[in-house]
Design a protein around this motif. Structure first.
Motif, mmCIF file in Angstrom:
data_model
loop_
_atom_site.group_PDB
_atom_site.id
_atom_site.type_symbol
_atom_site.label_atom_id
_atom_site.label_comp_id
_atom_site.label_asym_id
_atom_site.label_seq_id
_atom_site.Cartn_x
_atom_site.Cartn_y
_atom_site.Cartn_z
ATOM 1 N N GLU A 154 3.126 55.972 39.533
ATOM 2 C CA GLU A 154 1.918 56.332 40.273
ATOM 3 C C GLU A 154 2.239 57.411 41.306
ATOM 4 O OE1 GLU A 154 -0.377 53.264 41.968
ATOM 5 O OE2 GLU A 154 -0.604 52.132 40.106
ATOM 6 N N ARG A 176 -3.312 54.718 48.844
ATOM 7 C CA ARG A 176 -4.610 54.044 48.749
ATOM 8 C C ARG A 176 -4.433 52.558 48.445
ATOM 9 N NH1 ARG A 176 -5.926 58.884 46.007
ATOM 10 N NH2 ARG A 176 -5.671 57.859 43.983
ATOM 11 N N ARG A 177 -3.468 52.235 47.589
ATOM 12 C CA ARG A 177 -3.201 50.839 47.259
ATOM 13 C C ARG A 177 -2.772 50.067 48.522
ATOM 14 N NH1 ARG A 177 -1.290 47.996 42.651
ATOM 15 N NH2 ARG A 177 -1.262 49.943 41.453
ATOM 16 N N ALA A 178 -1.846 50.665 49.270
ATOM 17 C CA ALA A 178 -1.364 50.013 50.484
ATOM 18 C C ALA A 178 -2.484 49.838 51.511
ATOM 19 C CB ALA A 178 -0.221 50.823 51.086
ATOM 20 N N GLN A 179 -3.361 50.830 51.613
ATOM 21 C CA GLN A 179 -4.476 50.730 52.560
ATOM 22 C C GLN A 179 -5.425 49.605 52.172
ATOM 23 O OE1 GLN A 179 -5.789 54.813 52.300
ATOM 24 N NE2 GLN A 179 -4.741 55.391 54.202
ATOM 25 N N ARG A 180 -5.686 49.463 50.881
ATOM 26 C CA ARG A 180 -6.534 48.350 50.421
ATOM 27 C C ARG A 180 -5.892 47.013 50.753
ATOM 28 N NH1 ARG A 180 -7.060 51.635 45.784
ATOM 29 N NH2 ARG A 180 -5.561 50.319 44.670
ATOM 30 N N GLN A 181 -4.598 46.912 50.549
ATOM 31 C CA GLN A 181 -3.904 45.661 50.829
ATOM 32 C C GLN A 181 -3.927 45.333 52.320
ATOM 33 O OE1 GLN A 181 -0.133 46.710 48.999
ATOM 34 N NE2 GLN A 181 -0.559 45.422 47.205
ATOM 35 N N THR A 213 4.216 48.456 36.955
ATOM 36 C CA THR A 213 3.066 49.303 36.622
ATOM 37 C C THR A 213 2.864 50.416 37.644
ATOM 38 O OG1 THR A 213 1.592 47.829 37.856
ATOM 39 C CG2 THR A 213 1.858 47.396 35.484
ATOM 40 N N THR A 214 3.727 50.479 38.678
ATOM 41 C CA THR A 214 3.469 51.430 39.766
ATOM 42 C C THR A 214 4.520 52.527 39.907
ATOM 43 O OG1 THR A 214 4.655 50.054 41.372
ATOM 44 C CG2 THR A 214 2.293 49.642 41.095
ATOM 45 N N ALA A 247 -1.943 57.672 45.275
ATOM 46 C CA ALA A 247 -2.410 56.408 44.698
ATOM 47 C C ALA A 247 -1.750 55.221 45.390
ATOM 48 C CB ALA A 247 -2.132 56.380 43.200
ATOM 49 N N LEU A 248 -0.468 55.346 45.685
ATOM 50 C CA LEU A 248 0.243 54.260 46.352
ATOM 51 C C LEU A 248 -0.227 54.079 47.785
ATOM 52 C CD1 LEU A 248 3.817 54.976 44.967
ATOM 53 C CD2 LEU A 248 2.321 53.059 44.357
#
Length: 266
Positions: free
Chosen positions: A7, A14-19, A3-4, A11-12
């Motif tokens: 992206e 931001r995703r990594a920062q959240r993780q 699904t990525t 976006a990737l």
């Protein structure tokens, strides 16, 4: 099904920062424990120069900070033999005397409220680079946390035990996180012990890379936009915490006497 793959990079990121926020955090070690581990980490990382160099971290009371006892090498520092001193280098807790060169740390802490840990060492490659009287050049991805973040003091002010040297070094550092001191060594100033420890390792690696590259050819600059992006991507609390935890675990395996028996690092 993926699904990525479509992206955007933003976006990737931001995703990594959240993780990273979910998976990494503070080690729950005390400032003294982090400083003791930093001494051992840097000893193993080539920052040993006998009794030269100081590693300090702010104390709980304003105008105080922890530092090592003069006479002990980085490989002998434990959480129990650190000293708590005031700006006049008077010992408030612990036994022994601090390095008189700690005076310029007092000046930096006064000038920079954002700084909570200072690492100053005469590590081999930063000291060698300092002899050339040229600034540090950041031209490799791993060292981009120092991109546009390392000042340069070209004029050696002599032994750093006077207030004059404190003013000169604090002024040279300015608002940056690192400074290369000609004919002397390096200094990094971090908002946390974790940040300062990581930057100290990086500045020594950057100096080594620069000397190797200069011996082989001409240094080529990084693209500024990408270099600034990399600087910001790697300069976060979570990154510093993750890096420090790894360095600390490694140091604790090599130096189990550093912390109180039974202390672990996640």
């Amino acid at each position: 099904m993926t699904t990525t793959l479509r992206e955007t990079k933003d976006a990737l990121v931001r995703r990594a920062q959240r993780q990273m926020r979910d998976h990494f955090g503070d080690s729950q070690l005390t400032t003294r424990q982090k400083l003791a581990l930093t001494c051992r980490v840097l000893f193993d990382g080539g920052h040993d120069a006998g009794l030269a160099g100081q590693i300090t971290g702010r104390g709980e009371e304003p105008g105080t900070y922890w530092t090592q006892r003069l006479g002990l090498g980085f490989d002998e520092i434990t959480e129990d033999n650190l000293l708590l001193v005031n700006e006049d280098l008077e010992v408030l807790e612990g036994e022994g005397m601090p390095n008189p060169a700690n005076r310029f740390h007092s000046w930096i802490y006064r000038e920079r409220e954002d700084v909570n840990c200072i690492v100053h060492t005469h590590s081999l490659h930063t000291a060698a680079l300092s002899m050339l009287e040229i600034p540090l050049v950041v031209s490799q991805m791993d060292t981009t946390p120092l991109y546009e973040d390392c000042a340069f003091l070209k004029d050696w002010p002599g032994i750093p035990v006077g207030n004059e040297e404190g003013e000169i070094i604090a002024s040279a550092l300015g608002d940056k996180r690192a400074v290369l001191l000609a004919h002397h060594g390096q200094l990094v100033a971090g908002g946390t012990v974790e940040e300062a420890c990581h930057l100290a390792l990086l500045i020594e690696r950057a100096a080594k890379l620069q000397l190797l590259a200069m011996a082989a050819g001409t240094l080529q600059p990084l693209p500024p936009e990408q270099a600034r992006e990399a600087h910001d991507w790697t300069s976060t609390d979570r990154r510093h915490q993750a890096n420090f935890a790894y360095y600390a675990r490694r140091a604790l395996r090599n130096h189990p006497d550093c912390l109180t028996e039974g202390t672990t690092v996640r």
